[in-house]
Design a protein around this motif. Structure first.
Motif, PDB file in Angstrom:
ATOM      1  N   ILE A   8       0.847  -1.187   0.000  1.00  0.00           N
ATOM      2  CA  ILE A   8       0.000   0.000   0.000  1.00  0.00           C
ATOM      3  C   ILE A   8       0.885   1.240   0.000  1.00  0.00           C
ATOM      4  O   ILE A   8       1.918   1.279   0.661  1.00  0.00           O
ATOM      5  CB  ILE A   8      -0.915   0.015   1.239  1.00  0.00           C
ATOM      6  CG1 ILE A   8      -1.803  -1.238   1.246  1.00  0.00           C
ATOM      7  CG2 ILE A   8      -1.749   1.272   1.297  1.00  0.00           C
ATOM      8  CD1 ILE A   8      -2.528  -1.463   2.540  1.00  0.00           C
ATOM      9  N   LYS A  34      -3.248  -0.992  -3.145  1.00  0.00           N
ATOM     10  CA  LYS A  34      -4.058   0.154  -2.765  1.00  0.00           C
ATOM     11  C   LYS A  34      -3.177   1.391  -2.682  1.00  0.00           C
ATOM     12  O   LYS A  34      -2.019   1.315  -2.291  1.00  0.00           O
ATOM     13  CB  LYS A  34      -4.727  -0.092  -1.415  1.00  0.00           C
ATOM     14  CG  LYS A  34      -5.638   1.027  -0.960  1.00  0.00           C
ATOM     15  CD  LYS A  34      -6.355   0.679   0.314  1.00  0.00           C
ATOM     16  CE  LYS A  34      -7.343  -0.387  -0.007  1.00  0.00           C
ATOM     17  NZ  LYS A  34      -8.437  -0.579   0.890  1.00  0.00           N
ATOM     18  N   LEU A  78      -5.847   2.375   7.559  1.00  0.00           N
ATOM     19  CA  LEU A  78      -5.386   1.133   6.945  1.00  0.00           C
ATOM     20  C   LEU A  78      -5.358  -0.059   7.901  1.00  0.00           C
ATOM     21  O   LEU A  78      -5.250  -1.198   7.473  1.00  0.00           O
ATOM     22  CB  LEU A  78      -3.999   1.338   6.335  1.00  0.00           C
ATOM     23  CG  LEU A  78      -3.964   2.304   5.149  1.00  0.00           C
ATOM     24  CD1 LEU A  78      -2.533   2.642   4.779  1.00  0.00           C
ATOM     25  CD2 LEU A  78      -4.725   1.726   3.971  1.00  0.00           C
TER      26      LEU A  78
END
Length: 79
Positions: A8, A34, A78
């Motif tokens: 991410i 992501k 997250l």
């Protein structure tokens, strides 16, 4: 090896140059699961429509909270 590891990117922006932000996103989008973008200033919300990707998540702060608080917001989101 743990197969649950996700890659991410956390991008924090404050009054970004849109061409540079676009280049940054495009260079990462195919390599990551992501991209989380924290906007610490007013930004054109329709700017992100061009990417048409479910990999991008955006958090809009009402005001500049500073880099440290923006990072904490991203990490909390997250987790």
């Amino acid at each position: 090896m743990n197969k649950n590891i996700k890659t991410i990117s956390l991008i924090i922006v404050y009054q970004p140059e849109y061409s540079k932000l676009k280049k940054c996103i495009l260079s990462q989008i195919n390599q990551l699961e992501k991209i989380l973008i924290i906007c610490n200033s007013k930004i054109k919300k329709n700017f992100f429509l061009q990417f048409n990707s479910n990999k991008i998540e955006i958090i809009y702060n009402e005001k500049n909270l500073g880099i440290a608080r923006a990072q904490n917001i991203g990490i909390e989101f997250l987790m």
